[in-house]
Design an enzyme around this catalytic site. Structure first.
Site, PDB file in Angstrom:
ATOM      1  N   ASN A  91       0.948  -1.113   0.153  1.00 30.03           N
ATOM      2  CA  ASN A  91      -0.025  -0.090  -0.097  1.00 30.03           C
ATOM      3  C   ASN A  91       1.076   1.321   0.039  1.00 30.03           C
ATOM      4  O   ASN A  91       1.643   1.514   1.040  1.00 30.03           O
ATOM      5  CB  ASN A  91      -0.936   0.120   1.325  1.00 30.03           C
ATOM      6  CG  ASN A  91      -1.548   1.114   1.602  1.00 30.03           C
ATOM      7  OD1 ASN A  91      -2.075   2.158   0.560  1.00 30.03           O
ATOM      8  ND2 ASN A  91      -2.243   1.388   2.688  1.00 30.03           N
ATOM      9  N   LYS A 117       0.031   4.489  -0.337  1.00 36.92           N
ATOM     10  CA  LYS A 117      -0.625   5.367   0.112  1.00 36.92           C
ATOM     11  C   LYS A 117      -0.477   6.674  -0.635  1.00 36.92           C
ATOM     12  O   LYS A 117      -0.130   6.272  -2.073  1.00 36.92           O
ATOM     13  CB  LYS A 117      -0.103   5.771   1.460  1.00 36.92           C
ATOM     14  CG  LYS A 117       0.132   4.546   2.571  1.00 36.92           C
ATOM     15  CD  LYS A 117       0.153   4.695   3.883  1.00 36.92           C
ATOM     16  CE  LYS A 117       0.188   3.473   4.821  1.00 36.92           C
ATOM     17  NZ  LYS A 117       0.297   3.598   6.333  1.00 36.92           N
ATOM     18  N   HIS A 173      -9.312   0.800   5.280  1.00 37.77           N
ATOM     19  CA  HIS A 173      -8.199   0.980   6.088  1.00 37.77           C
ATOM     20  C   HIS A 173      -8.207   2.094   7.115  1.00 37.77           C
ATOM     21  O   HIS A 173      -9.040   3.020   7.078  1.00 37.77           O
ATOM     22  CB  HIS A 173      -6.959   1.819   4.775  1.00 37.77           C
ATOM     23  CG  HIS A 173      -5.553   1.733   5.517  1.00 37.77           C
ATOM     24  ND1 HIS A 173      -5.143   2.748   6.257  1.00 37.77           N
ATOM     25  CD2 HIS A 173      -4.666   0.860   5.138  1.00 37.77           C
ATOM     26  CE1 HIS A 173      -3.802   2.514   6.544  1.00 37.77           C
ATOM     27  NE2 HIS A 173      -3.880   1.473   5.828  1.00 37.77           N
ATOM     28  N   GLU A 212      -6.620   4.695   7.914  1.00 34.77           N
ATOM     29  CA  GLU A 212      -6.423   6.162   7.625  1.00 34.77           C
ATOM     30  C   GLU A 212      -7.652   6.387   6.941  1.00 34.77           C
ATOM     31  O   GLU A 212      -8.085   8.001   7.021  1.00 34.77           O
ATOM     32  CB  GLU A 212      -5.335   6.293   6.746  1.00 34.77           C
ATOM     33  CG  GLU A 212      -3.977   6.043   7.589  1.00 34.77           C
ATOM     34  CD  GLU A 212      -2.934   5.502   6.715  1.00 34.77           C
ATOM     35  OE1 GLU A 212      -2.746   5.792   5.471  1.00 34.77           O
ATOM     36  OE2 GLU A 212      -1.713   5.177   7.558  1.00 34.77           O
ATOM     37  N   GLU A 238      -4.923  -4.854  10.936  1.00 29.64           N
ATOM     38  CA  GLU A 238      -4.057  -4.079  11.036  1.00 29.64           C
ATOM     39  C   GLU A 238      -4.263  -3.250  12.437  1.00 29.64           C
ATOM     40  O   GLU A 238      -5.000  -2.283  12.251  1.00 29.64           O
ATOM     41  CB  GLU A 238      -4.061  -3.087   9.710  1.00 29.64           C
ATOM     42  CG  GLU A 238      -3.746  -3.658   8.539  1.00 29.64           C
ATOM     43  CD  GLU A 238      -3.216  -2.699   7.510  1.00 29.64           C
ATOM     44  OE1 GLU A 238      -2.033  -2.902   7.046  1.00 29.64           O
ATOM     45  OE2 GLU A 238      -4.032  -1.703   7.178  1.00 29.64           O
ATOM     46  N   GLY A 291       2.958   2.084  10.707  1.00 29.74           N
ATOM     47  CA  GLY A 291       3.793   3.235  10.472  1.00 29.74           C
ATOM     48  C   GLY A 291       4.711   3.785  11.984  1.00 29.74           C
ATOM     49  O   GLY A 291       5.084   4.699  12.026  1.00 29.74           O
ATOM     50  N   SER A 297       3.900  -2.162  10.315  1.00 28.76           N
ATOM     51  CA  SER A 297       5.270  -2.216  10.513  1.00 28.76           C
ATOM     52  C   SER A 297       6.012  -3.380   9.946  1.00 28.76           C
ATOM     53  O   SER A 297       6.884  -3.834  10.819  1.00 28.76           O
ATOM     54  CB  SER A 297       5.692  -1.733  11.893  1.00 28.76           C
ATOM     55  OG  SER A 297       5.044  -0.623  12.103  1.00 28.76           O
TER      56      SER A 297
HETATM   57  C1  PEP Z   1      -0.675   0.122   6.256  1.00 29.64           C
HETATM   58  O1  PEP Z   1      -0.986   1.282   6.496  1.00 29.64           O
HETATM   59  O2  PEP Z   1      -1.431  -0.769   5.657  1.00 29.64           O
HETATM   60  C2  PEP Z   1       0.694  -0.314   6.719  1.00 29.64           C
HETATM   61  C3  PEP Z   1       0.518  -1.592   6.969  1.00 29.64           C
HETATM   62  O3  PEP Z   1       1.386   0.614   6.923  1.00 29.64           O
HETATM   63  P1  PEP Z   1       3.193   0.149   7.353  1.00 29.64           P
HETATM   64  O4  PEP Z   1       3.637  -0.915   7.065  1.00 29.64           O
HETATM   65  O5  PEP Z   1       3.974   1.400   7.179  1.00 29.64           O
HETATM   66  O6  PEP Z   1       2.823   0.193   8.968  1.00 29.64           O
END
Ligand code: PEP
Length: 260
Positions: free
Chosen positions: A11, A13, A98, A100, A168, A174, A212
């Site tokens: 992803n 983003k 998601h 976000e 998630e 992040g 992460s």
């Molecule tokens: C995400 O936003 O779907 C995600 C997993 O981000 P990150 O890997 O940066 O934690």
């Protein structure tokens, strides 16, 4: 589309302009062409890059997805992108729900479900994201939150083959922090049991972990129980690192008793 394990989806983003985005997609396309084999690799670039990337990756096996879609099929929705438009561009799948979007744009379960239904109707596979906030996690409310999100946002008539669920934890996205692999396995087992109850063929829904993930921890995370792959944010912005995550998943799949 039939998804082979491991399923590794990036992803991006809101990151990537034409030059770097196309170069990254082409690098992954070429690696996949040189090293075909087990597993499913996909990318979800920003909407602005979907069309040029679709033109470049062609039929080389790299899946392409949107990061969001409208719940509406068409019409007066300025700025939105319909699932059918994503399909028309050559997308295979789309992320909905998601964190976000849920937390940054106030999307509730009902809206996420409507988006998932619009996507399925357009012929896209759906990656449905769920996950608890740090506060909910600290309060021991993870399974309650996940149950609510699953029940509220699972599309009606979800078919196992076209649904991917991504767990998630919001506090892991992040941040460089992840739950322990024991906790990931325990939480995935819980999600799996809910999917088995609610979705015909729920045992076959692909269940991804996200938050992460990087090359250094991908192997152990993908070895945890009921983890079919990973959804990767930051670490998917580097083609070498993202490919290393995919390779870690492939190595695990080869060495597991069940094979790929
Ligand atoms: C995400 O936003 O779907 C995600 C997993 O981000 P990150 O890997 O940066 O934690």
């Amino acid at each position: 589309m039939s998804l082979a394990t491991p399923v590794v989806i990036g992803n991006w983003k809101m990151n990537g302009l034409r030059a770097d985005g196309l170069a990254r997609a082409e690098a992954l396309r070429d690696r996949l062409a040189r090293a075909p084999g087990e597993g499913t690799l996909g990318i979800c670039p920003p909407a602005t890059l979907l069309a040029p990337i679709a033109d470049r990756i062609g039929e080389h096996g790299l899946l392409l997805g949107g990061q969001d879609c409208s719940s509406a099929l068409k019409g007066a929705h300025t700025g939105d992108i319909s699932a059918e438009m994503l399909k028309d561009l050559g997308c295979d799948l789309v992320i909905v729900g998601h964190s976000e979007r849920r937390h940054g744009h106030g999307e509730d379960d009902a809206l996420v479900r409507a988006k998932a239904e619009a996507a399925l109707k357009a012929g896209l596979d759906v990656i449905l994201c769920i996950g608890e906030t740090e506060e909910e996690w600290q309060a021991g409310g993870t399974t309650e939150v996940l149950d609510r999100q699953i029940e509220g946002s699972l599309p009606a008539a979800a078919a196992a083959g076209h649904l991917i669920v991504a767990y998630e934890p919001v506090w892991a996205i992040g941040t460089g922090r992840t739950p322990s692999t024991v906790d990931i396995g325990r939480t995935h087992a819980h999600i799996r049991s809910r999917l088995v109850d609610l979705v015909p063929g729920g045992a076959r829904v692909r269940l991804l972990y996200g938050g992460s993930v990087k090359a250094g921890n991908a192997g152990e995370i993908m070895a945890a129980g009921e983890v079919d792959g990973v959804l990767v944010g930051g670490a998917s912005l580097d083609a070498d690192g993202f490919w290393a995550i995919f390779e870690a998943g492939r190595a695990g799949a080869r060495s597991s008793p069940a094979g790929a």
